[in-house]
Design an enzyme around this catalytic site. Structure first.
Site, PDB file in Angstrom:
ATOM      1  N   ALA A   1     -37.324  -0.491  47.320  1.00  0.00           N
ATOM      2  CA  ALA A   1     -38.483  -1.388  47.199  1.00  0.00           C
ATOM      3  C   ALA A   1     -38.460  -2.442  48.296  1.00  0.00           C
ATOM      4  CB  ALA A   1     -38.486  -2.038  45.816  1.00  0.00           C
TER       5      ALA A   1
ATOM      6  N   GLU B   1     -34.781   7.801  57.389  1.00  0.00           N
ATOM      7  CA  GLU B   1     -36.066   8.023  56.721  1.00  0.00           C
ATOM      8  C   GLU B   1     -37.084   8.581  57.724  1.00  0.00           C
ATOM      9  OE1 GLU B   1     -37.822   4.620  54.721  1.00  0.00           O
ATOM     10  OE2 GLU B   1     -39.541   5.815  54.057  1.00  0.00           O
TER      11      GLU B   1
ATOM     12  N   THR C   1     -42.174   4.488  45.722  1.00  0.00           N
ATOM     13  CA  THR C   1     -42.010   5.878  45.307  1.00  0.00           C
ATOM     14  C   THR C   1     -40.934   5.977  44.226  1.00  0.00           C
ATOM     15  OG1 THR C   1     -42.674   6.645  47.487  1.00  0.00           O
ATOM     16  CG2 THR C   1     -41.438   8.215  46.131  1.00  0.00           C
TER      17      THR C   1
ATOM     18  N   GLN D   1     -60.130  24.025  58.631  1.00  0.00           N
ATOM     19  CA  GLN D   1     -61.288  24.533  59.392  1.00  0.00           C
ATOM     20  C   GLN D   1     -61.245  26.059  59.493  1.00  0.00           C
ATOM     21  OE1 GLN D   1     -63.521  22.325  60.276  1.00  0.00           O
ATOM     22  NE2 GLN D   1     -64.917  23.813  61.183  1.00  0.00           N
TER      23      GLN D   1
ATOM     24  N   THR E   1     -41.767  -2.803  50.442  1.00  0.00           N
ATOM     25  CA  THR E   1     -43.163  -3.197  50.653  1.00  0.00           C
ATOM     26  C   THR E   1     -43.670  -4.131  49.554  1.00  0.00           C
ATOM     27  OG1 THR E   1     -43.524  -1.080  51.723  1.00  0.00           O
ATOM     28  CG2 THR E   1     -45.497  -2.278  51.037  1.00  0.00           C
ATOM     29  N   GLU E   2     -44.475  -5.120  49.978  1.00  0.00           N
ATOM     30  CA  GLU E   2     -45.046  -6.093  49.038  1.00  0.00           C
ATOM     31  C   GLU E   2     -46.569  -6.064  49.133  1.00  0.00           C
ATOM     32  OE1 GLU E   2     -43.136  -9.856  49.899  1.00  0.00           O
ATOM     33  OE2 GLU E   2     -41.253  -9.070  49.064  1.00  0.00           O
TER      34      GLU E   2
HETATM   35  C1  LIG Z   1     -47.519   7.049  48.838  1.00  0.00           C
HETATM   36  C2  LIG Z   1     -46.736   5.890  49.390  1.00  0.00           C
HETATM   37  C3  LIG Z   1     -45.393   5.792  49.122  1.00  0.00           C
HETATM   38  C4  LIG Z   1     -44.663   4.680  49.577  1.00  0.00           C
HETATM   39  N1  LIG Z   1     -43.350   4.548  49.209  1.00  0.00           N
HETATM   40  C5  LIG Z   1     -42.696   3.395  49.511  1.00  0.00           C
HETATM   41  C6  LIG Z   1     -41.384   3.138  48.993  1.00  0.00           C
HETATM   42  O1  LIG Z   1     -40.785   3.978  48.301  1.00  0.00           O
HETATM   43  N2  LIG Z   1     -40.796   1.949  49.274  1.00  0.00           N
HETATM   44  C7  LIG Z   1     -41.419   0.995  50.025  1.00  0.00           C
HETATM   45  O2  LIG Z   1     -40.843  -0.055  50.231  1.00  0.00           O
HETATM   46  N3  LIG Z   1     -42.666   1.208  50.540  1.00  0.00           N
HETATM   47  C8  LIG Z   1     -43.309   2.372  50.290  1.00  0.00           C
HETATM   48  N4  LIG Z   1     -44.580   2.595  50.778  1.00  0.00           N
HETATM   49  C9  LIG Z   1     -45.207   1.576  51.591  1.00  0.00           C
HETATM   50  C10 LIG Z   1     -45.318   1.916  53.074  1.00  0.00           C
HETATM   51  O3  LIG Z   1     -44.060   1.875  53.677  1.00  0.00           O
HETATM   52  C11 LIG Z   1     -46.297   0.904  53.672  1.00  0.00           C
HETATM   53  O4  LIG Z   1     -47.586   1.226  53.187  1.00  0.00           O
HETATM   54  C12 LIG Z   1     -46.292   0.894  55.197  1.00  0.00           C
HETATM   55  O5  LIG Z   1     -45.076   0.422  55.685  1.00  0.00           O
HETATM   56  C13 LIG Z   1     -47.436   0.028  55.765  1.00  0.00           C
HETATM   57  O6  LIG Z   1     -47.458  -1.221  55.160  1.00  0.00           O
HETATM   58  P1  LIG Z   1     -48.860  -1.779  54.562  1.00  0.00           P
HETATM   59  O7  LIG Z   1     -49.438  -0.686  53.737  1.00  0.00           O
HETATM   60  O8  LIG Z   1     -48.594  -3.065  53.910  1.00  0.00           O
HETATM   61  O9  LIG Z   1     -49.782  -1.968  55.816  1.00  0.00           O
HETATM   62  P2  LIG Z   1     -49.857  -3.288  56.727  1.00  0.00           P
HETATM   63  O10 LIG Z   1     -48.504  -3.677  57.141  1.00  0.00           O
HETATM   64  O11 LIG Z   1     -50.683  -4.294  56.052  1.00  0.00           O
HETATM   65  O12 LIG Z   1     -50.641  -2.728  57.990  1.00  0.00           O
HETATM   66  C14 LIG Z   1     -52.052  -2.508  57.996  1.00  0.00           C
HETATM   67  C15 LIG Z   1     -52.444  -1.914  59.350  1.00  0.00           C
HETATM   68  O13 LIG Z   1     -52.099  -2.823  60.380  1.00  0.00           O
HETATM   69  C16 LIG Z   1     -51.271  -2.185  61.331  1.00  0.00           C
HETATM   70  N5  LIG Z   1     -50.302  -3.137  61.886  1.00  0.00           N
HETATM   71  C17 LIG Z   1     -49.475  -3.970  61.209  1.00  0.00           C
HETATM   72  N6  LIG Z   1     -48.701  -4.652  62.056  1.00  0.00           N
HETATM   73  C18 LIG Z   1     -49.042  -4.234  63.304  1.00  0.00           C
HETATM   74  C19 LIG Z   1     -48.574  -4.543  64.614  1.00  0.00           C
HETATM   75  N7  LIG Z   1     -47.588  -5.431  64.838  1.00  0.00           N
HETATM   76  N8  LIG Z   1     -49.170  -3.920  65.673  1.00  0.00           N
HETATM   77  C20 LIG Z   1     -50.148  -3.014  65.476  1.00  0.00           C
HETATM   78  N9  LIG Z   1     -50.616  -2.675  64.260  1.00  0.00           N
HETATM   79  C21 LIG Z   1     -50.055  -3.265  63.193  1.00  0.00           C
HETATM   80  C22 LIG Z   1     -50.580  -1.075  60.559  1.00  0.00           C
HETATM   81  O14 LIG Z   1     -50.081  -0.062  61.429  1.00  0.00           O
HETATM   82  C23 LIG Z   1     -51.689  -0.607  59.663  1.00  0.00           C
HETATM   83  O15 LIG Z   1     -52.509   0.283  60.363  1.00  0.00           O
HETATM   84  C24 LIG Z   1     -45.296   3.709  50.365  1.00  0.00           C
HETATM   85  C25 LIG Z   1     -46.670   3.829  50.661  1.00  0.00           C
HETATM   86  C26 LIG Z   1     -47.388   4.893  50.167  1.00  0.00           C
HETATM   87  C27 LIG Z   1     -48.862   4.950  50.454  1.00  0.00           C
END
Ligand SMILES: Cc1cc2nc3c(=O)[nH]c(=O)nc-3n(C[C@H](O)[C@H](O)[C@H](O)COP(=O)(O)OP(=O)(O)OC[C@H]3O[C@@H](n4cnc5c(N)ncnc54)[C@H](O)[C@@H]3O)c2cc1C
Length: 382
Positions: free
Chosen positions: A128, A245, A162, A339, A130-131
């Site tokens: 865990a 990972e 996950t 496709q 991501t926030e």
């Molecule tokens: C099905 C699923 C399973 C997951 N499982 C896990 C898990 O087990 N544990 C866990 O901790 N997390 C998990 N995640 C979370 C995942 O790792 C995050 O969604 C991912 O790291 C992106 O973070 P965010 O969604 O907060 O996007 P954000 O960080 O908010 O980013 C939004 C957009 O901005 C872009 N962006 C951000 N910073 C920059 C930068 N510096 N330069 C350019 N672009 C940028 C990103 O690329 C993205 O396109 C999971 C997500 C999903 C959907």
């Protein structure tokens, strides 16, 4: 498609054969049902544990086998992906992102209690980081852990985790110090700890068979003993964990592309239009040739980075490149497979429909495509 012989030895072939049999026997007959139910039975962890699959890559004294053998892990991951369900692979495999920090840096008493249970499939493990306020900017995470005697009091929340609903153990990134990466630590939080609760199971575009959840920490009391590694040194542990990972995600992407290509080839040979198999039209023939080429190049580059990792070399830049390249070609190949199959490719009864949906997460999870490019650019001195 031949697996590259130079990277795999006989012991890897044995791993491959045994995981393939497990997938054929225990997963393939049921996977469509589990996908629709958005869950696979918890019992599968026990079966995979008993078959030795969960333990691959972990120390023998903790219940594992092939310790540190990168290509045993690659072979097992590739075979699990033949289930055609990224969700199942991510759910069954969530230990591979949650457990390594415990194996490497937890207190021996914690490690010896937790790791064997997880490798046996008796307990489920999640990571865990991501926030709700963001996942890419790990150094800026907000969940706070404040030392209070022999406990930490944890407050905050996590999302998109996950195996979050079903897990028993969570490796949780928290802020124990000041702002930035120097204030981050890792804590092991156990299901049932007062102040810890699991939110709803999130509905997703793909990876249906995995559970994905929100987690809440409300003055959650975690014993200091559960600190993983050194206080405020958690950021480096998280980043080290990301390397394997990202390799796994590249492998998943390559296998997704492989399955998409296989399904496309089958269809191109069998489906008739204008009096001949659709694969005889030059435009599709060339597309299939390009798909095969892209896959071979991606897989070789990924294996090459896995070999560097196996040799103990740091491939921070190259593994980010491998993840981006593999997920790019998987995006392309799953799109093309749908496709090529025409309307049938859009139907839930075909594998490519699921591959197309499942694939979308691979360039987001474990560090987005943009974050990979940031890492690559930084390593290039930009
Ligand atoms: C099905 C699923 C399973 C997951 N499982 C896990 C898990 O087990 N544990 C866990 O901790 N997390 C998990 N995640 C979370 C995942 O790792 C995050 O969604 C991912 O790291 C992106 O973070 P965010 O969604 O907060 O996007 P954000 O960080 O908010 O980013 C939004 C957009 O901005 C872009 N962006 C951000 N910073 C920059 C930068 N510096 N330069 C350019 N672009 C940028 C990103 O690329 C993205 O396109 C999971 C997500 C999903 C959907």
């Amino acid at each position: 498609m031949a697996a590259s012989l130079s990277y795999f030895d006989e012991s890897h072939q044995l791993v491959r054969d045994s995981v393939r049999r497990f997938v054929e026997r225990e997963i393939l007959p049921y996977i469509d049902e589990w996908e629709e139910a958005e869950e696979f039975p918890r019992e599968l962890y026990l079966k995979a544990g008993a078959a030795g699959i969960l333990g691959i890559g972990y120390p023998e004294q903790l219940g594992g086998s092939h310790e540190g053998d990168v290509f045993a892990k690659v072979a097992a991951s590739e075979e699990l992906m033949r289930s055609g369900s990224g969700g199942l692979v991510a759910g069954l495999g969530s230990l591979d992102i949650g457990l390594p920090p415990i194996v490497k840096w937890a207190k021996p008493v914690v490690r010896e209690r937790v790791v064997p249970q997880v490798l046996a499939g008796e307990k489920i493990m999640a990571l865990a980081v991501t926030e709700p306020t963001g996942g890419s900017d790990v150094a800026n995470l907000k969940t706070r852990a404040v030392r209070d005697g022999d406990h930490y009091r944890v407050n905050g929340s996590k999302t998109f985790i996950t195996s979050g609903v079903r897990a028993d153990y969570y490796t949780v990134a928290v802020r124990t110090g000041g702002e930035g990466f120097g204030g981050v630590s890792l804590l092991l939080v156990e299901k049932g700890t007062p102040g810890f609760s699991v939110g709803r199971k999130l509905k997703k575009m793909g990876w249906w068979a995995s559970d994905t959840a929100e987690l809440f920490f409300d003055d959650c009391k975690v014993p200091v003993e559960n600190l993983i590694g050194v206080e405020n040194a958690g950021f480096a542990c998280i980043m080290a964990n990301f390397q394997s990972e990202r390799l796994s995600l590249a492998i998943m992407a390559n296998m997704t592309a492989q399955l998409a290509l296989q399904e496309s080839l089958k269809w191109a040979r069998e489906r008739q239009a204008f009096g001949k198999p659709v694969g005889k039209f030059q435009v599709l023939k060339h597309r299939l040739a390009e798909m095969a080429t892209q896959l071979e190049v991606s897989r070789e580059f990924t294996y090459c980075q896995a070999a560097q990792m196996a040799a103990g070399r740091s491939v921070i830049k190259e593994i980010s490149m491998a993840k981006n390249f593999a997920t790019d070609i998987a995006d392309r190949l799953t799109y093309d497979a749908v496709q090529i199959m025409g309307g049938m490719g859009y139907m839930r009864e075909t594998l490519v429909e699921r591959l197309y949906r499942d694939n979308r997460i691979l360039s987001i999870g474990g560090g987005t495509r943009e974050i990979m490019n940031e890492i690559i650019a930084k390593q290039m001195g930009l």
